[in-house]
Write an enzyme that holds these catalytic residues in place. Structure first.
Site, PDB file in Angstrom:
ATOM      1  N   GLY A 216       0.841  -1.197   0.000  1.00 28.08           N
ATOM      2  CA  GLY A 216       0.000   0.000   0.000  1.00 28.08           C
ATOM      3  C   GLY A 216       0.873   1.243   0.000  1.00 28.08           C
ATOM      4  O   GLY A 216       1.987   1.227   0.525  1.00 28.08           O
TER       5      GLY A 216
ATOM      6  N   ARG B  12      -3.119   7.665   3.152  1.00 22.83           N
ATOM      7  CA  ARG B  12      -3.706   8.452   4.234  1.00 22.83           C
ATOM      8  C   ARG B  12      -2.651   9.246   5.005  1.00 22.83           C
ATOM      9  O   ARG B  12      -2.972  10.077   5.826  1.00 22.83           O
ATOM     10  CB  ARG B  12      -4.512   7.533   5.170  1.00 22.83           C
ATOM     11  CG  ARG B  12      -5.832   7.082   4.555  1.00 22.83           C
ATOM     12  CD  ARG B  12      -6.454   5.905   5.276  1.00 22.83           C
ATOM     13  NE  ARG B  12      -5.920   4.631   4.806  1.00 22.83           N
ATOM     14  CZ  ARG B  12      -6.395   3.431   5.154  1.00 22.83           C
ATOM     15  NH1 ARG B  12      -7.416   3.350   5.998  1.00 22.83           N
ATOM     16  NH2 ARG B  12      -5.861   2.328   4.683  1.00 22.83           N
TER      17      ARG B  12
ATOM     18  N   LYS C   3       4.712   3.762   3.614  1.00 26.64           N
ATOM     19  CA  LYS C   3       4.226   3.612   4.991  1.00 26.64           C
ATOM     20  C   LYS C   3       5.079   2.673   5.830  1.00 26.64           C
ATOM     21  O   LYS C   3       5.404   2.978   6.974  1.00 26.64           O
ATOM     22  CB  LYS C   3       2.762   3.147   4.969  1.00 26.64           C
ATOM     23  CG  LYS C   3       2.175   2.942   6.345  1.00 26.64           C
ATOM     24  CD  LYS C   3       0.663   3.038   6.378  1.00 26.64           C
ATOM     25  CE  LYS C   3      -0.039   1.878   5.756  1.00 26.64           C
ATOM     26  NZ  LYS C   3      -1.501   1.919   5.990  1.00 26.64           N
TER      27      LYS C   3
ATOM     28  N   GLY D  48      -5.873  -3.971  -3.447  1.00 29.92           N
ATOM     29  CA  GLY D  48      -6.424  -4.479  -2.203  1.00 29.92           C
ATOM     30  C   GLY D  48      -5.606  -5.616  -1.592  1.00 29.92           C
ATOM     31  O   GLY D  48      -4.742  -6.209  -2.250  1.00 29.92           O
TER      32      GLY D  48
ATOM     33  N   LYS E  81      35.533  14.910  20.558  1.00 25.60           N
ATOM     34  CA  LYS E  81      35.392  13.965  19.440  1.00 25.60           C
ATOM     35  C   LYS E  81      36.659  13.151  19.282  1.00 25.60           C
ATOM     36  O   LYS E  81      37.748  13.705  19.346  1.00 25.60           O
ATOM     37  CB  LYS E  81      35.117  14.735  18.142  1.00 25.60           C
ATOM     38  CG  LYS E  81      34.881  13.837  16.957  1.00 25.60           C
ATOM     39  CD  LYS E  81      35.376  14.414  15.649  1.00 25.60           C
ATOM     40  CE  LYS E  81      36.875  14.228  15.487  1.00 25.60           C
ATOM     41  NZ  LYS E  81      37.387  14.550  14.146  1.00 25.60           N
TER      42      LYS E  81
END
Ligand code: UD1
Ligand code: MG
Length: 454
Positions: free
Chosen positions: A13, A17, A24, A81, A349
Site C-alpha cells: 500500500g 492516508r 508507509k 487491495g 570527538k
C-alpha cells in the site's frame, strides 16, 4: 501433512492516508521502520520463507533491508487491495505449508501471539480483538458465535458498524487452501478492491472450519494508517518500554516524557529525568543519573556518572563517577576515563581523557589524547584540521592548559607541562616546561579615554 511455516507480509500500500513521500512501512516507530519490527518478530518463528509484498517503493524498501536472505520480495504492480496482494503471494507458496498473513502496517504483533494463532486449530484462523473505538477496522460478524463474515467499515451497515470485535488483519491457513480460495475473490464492494477479508465467506462456502483467536492487548495489533495513529502507537510503545524499565528498577521522572529508540540496558538505582531520548544501543551502569533533555545514542555510561541537563552523547564511552554537562557534547570516539569532568559547551570527538581529567567549560577536544589529571582551560581548542587533513594533539598527565589556548596539531604537551593562557602552541612542549606564546603587554599610564560624543 504440514511441514513448514511461511510468512506473508502485505506491504504494498502507498500509505495514501499519510500523504507522505515515504512508503508507509518505512515510517518509523521507536526509531525503526514499521516493517523492521515485523521482520524482527517473525525471524524468531524461524519460518521457511518470509514473503513481503511491495509496491512502487520496492527499491527503497529492499535497499533498507539489504543483506536479508530469508525474504522473498514480491512486486504488486497495481495494488488492488489486500486480497490482490495475497494473490501475488500464492504462486510462491510451498506445498503443504502453514501460512501466517501479517499486515505491514500493524507492526507490533508479538511472537507469542503469532505462535498462539499458529497453534490454534482451524482451516482459517483469524486474530481478532475487542476495541472501544472500532472506526476504520473490519468488523467481525458472528452468527450463533461463529464468524460468518468480516465487513469493512465502508461496506458495513449502521448496526455492523457498532460491532466492537475487529479484524486485526492477521490470519493463518494452509497454503493449499489459500491457493484455492484466493482465486475466488472478487471486487464487488464499495472500494472496488479485492479484500482478503472476503476469504471468510469463501472458506464458509467450502464448509471449512473458521475459528478465531482473540488478543486482549489491543496495543500490539493496532494498525497504522495515519500520522495520528502512528503517533499514538509510538506513545503506547514508549509507555510500555518505560513500564518495563520501571519494573526493572529504573526510576523515571515522567514515563510519558521518555523515548527509547533502540535498546537500553540499565543497572541498579538509575534515575532518568524528563525528556531523555535514547537511541541505538545504550548501557547505563549502576547509580547513573541522566538529567533533563539529554539525547544519548550508542553510548556506554559507567557506574555513578551524572549526565547533566541538555547534553548530547553519540558513540561515547564514559567511565565511572564522571560529570558531563550541562550542555556538553560527546561525539563518536569520545572516551572518558573514571572521574572525568566535561562541562558546559565542551565538545569532545575521537579523544580519550585519562582518569580525573577536566575540561569544565567552552572547549573543543578533537583527535586528541589527554593523560590523567590534566586540566583543560576554558576556550581551549585543539586545531585538528588544516583544511585538508586531521592531525592529533597529545596532552600529558597533569598538564595544565591555560584558558584560550589554541593547540595547533600535530602537537604535544608533555606530562606536567603548563601552557599560559592565550597561547597559540605550534611546537611540542616538553614535560614539566612552561610555554607561553603571547605578545608583551603594553601599558599606558593614566590614559584618558576620548570623551563620548552626543
Ligand atoms: C485492513 C483490513 C481490516 C483490518 C485492518 C487492520 C482488509 C480488506 N482490511 O484494513 O479488516 O481491520 O487492516 O489494521 O484486509 N496492502 C497491499 N496491497 C494492497 C493493499 C494493501 O500490500 O493492494 C497492504 C498495505 O501496505 C498494508 C496492509 O496491506 O500494510 C493493509 O492495508 P490497508 O489499506 O492499511 O488496510 P486497512 O484499511 O487498514
Ligand atoms: Mg491499515
Amino acid at each position: 501433512m504440514i511441514y513448514s511455516l511461511e510468512v506473508a507480509i502485505l506491504a504494498a500500500g502507498s500509505g495514501s492516508r499519510m500523504r507522505s513521500k515515504k512508503p508507509k512501512v518505512l515510517q518509523t516507530l521507536a526509531g525503526q521502520p514499521l516493517l523492521w519490527h515485523l521482520l524482527q518478530t517473525v525471524d524468531q518463528l524461524d519460518p521457511e520463507m518470509i514473503h513481503v509484498v511491495v509496491g512502487e517503493h520496492e527499491t527503497e524498501i529492499r535497499n533498507h533491508f539489504e543483506g536479508r536472505t530469508n525474504v522473498n520480495w514480491i512486486r504488486q504492480k497495481n495494488p488492488m487491495g489486500t486480497g490482490d496482494a495475497m494473490q501475488k503471494v500464492v504462486p510462491h507458496l510451498l506445498t503443504n505449508s502453514r501460512v501466517i498473513v501479517l499486515l505491514g502496517d500493524a507492526p507490533l504483533v508479538r511472537k507469542e501471539t503469532m505462535a498462539a494463532l499458529l497453534a490454534h486449530k482451524g482451516d482459517l484462523v483469524i486474530l481478532t480483538t475487542i476495541v472501544s473505538d472500532p472506526t476504520g477496522y473490519g468488523r467481525i460478524v458472528r452468527k450463533a458465535g461463529e464468524i460468518s463474515e468480516i465487513v469493512e467499515e465502508k461496506d458495513a451497515s449502521a448496526s455492523q458498524r457498532g460491532i466492537k470485535e475487529i479484524n486485526t488483519g492477521v490470519m493463518a491457513a494452509d497454503s493449499e487452501r489459500l491457493k484455492e480460495w484466493i482465486k475466488r475473490l472478487d471486487n464487488n464492494n464499495v472500494q472496488r478492491e479485492y479484500l482478503l477479508t472476503d476469504l471468510v465467506k469463501i472458506a464458509k462456502e467450502d464448509g471449512a472450519n473458521i475459528s478465531s483467536n482473540e488478543v486482549s492487548n489491543q496495543f500490539e495489533v493496532k494498525g497504522v494508517n495515519t500520522f495520528s495513529q502512528l503517533a499514538k502507537l509510538e506513545r503506547a510503545l514508549q509507555k510500555n518500554k518505560a513500564e518495563l524499565l520501571m519494573e526493572a528498577g529504573v526510576q523515571i521522572m515522567d514515563p510519558s516524557r521518555l523515548d527509547v529508540r533502540g535498546n537500553l540496558q540499565a543497572g541498579k538505582n538509575v534515575f532518568l529525568d524528563i525528556n531523555v531520548v535514547f537511541e541505538g544501543e545504550v548501557s547505563l551502569g549502576n547509580n547513573v543519573v541522566i538529567g533533563p533533555n539529554c539525547i544519548i545514542s550508542d553510548s556506554q555510561i559507567g557506574d555513578g556518572s551524572f549526565i547533566k541537563a541538555n547534553s548530547v552523547l553519540e558513540g561515547a564511552i564514559v567511565g565511572e563517577d564522571c560529570s558531563v554537562g550541562p550542555f556538553a557534547r560527546l561525539r563518536p570516539g569520545a572516551v572518558l576515563g573514571d572521574q572525568c569532568s566535561v562541562g558546559n559547551f565542551v565538545e569532545v570527538k575521537k579523544s580519550e581523557l585519562g582518569k580525573g581529567s577536566k575540561a569544565n567549560h567552552l572547549a573543543y577536544l578533537g583527535d586528541s589524547s589527554v593523560g590523567e589529571g590534566a586540566n583543560i582551560g576554558a576556550g581551549t581548542i585543539t586545531c585538528n584540521y588544516d583544511g585538508s587533513s586531521k592531525s592529533r594533539t597529545e596532552i600529558g598527565s597533569n598538564a595544565f592548559i591555560g584558558s584560550n589556548t589554541s593547540l595547533v596539531a600535530p602537537v604535544s604537551v608533555g606530562d606536567g607541562a603548563t601552557v599560559g593562557a592565550g597561547s597559540t602552541i605550534t611546537k611540542d612542549v616538553k614535560p614539566g616546561d612552561l610555554a607561553i606564546e603571547r605578545s608583551t603587554q603594553k601599558t599606558i599610564s593614566n590614559w584618558k579615554r576620548p570623551p563620548k560624543k552626543d
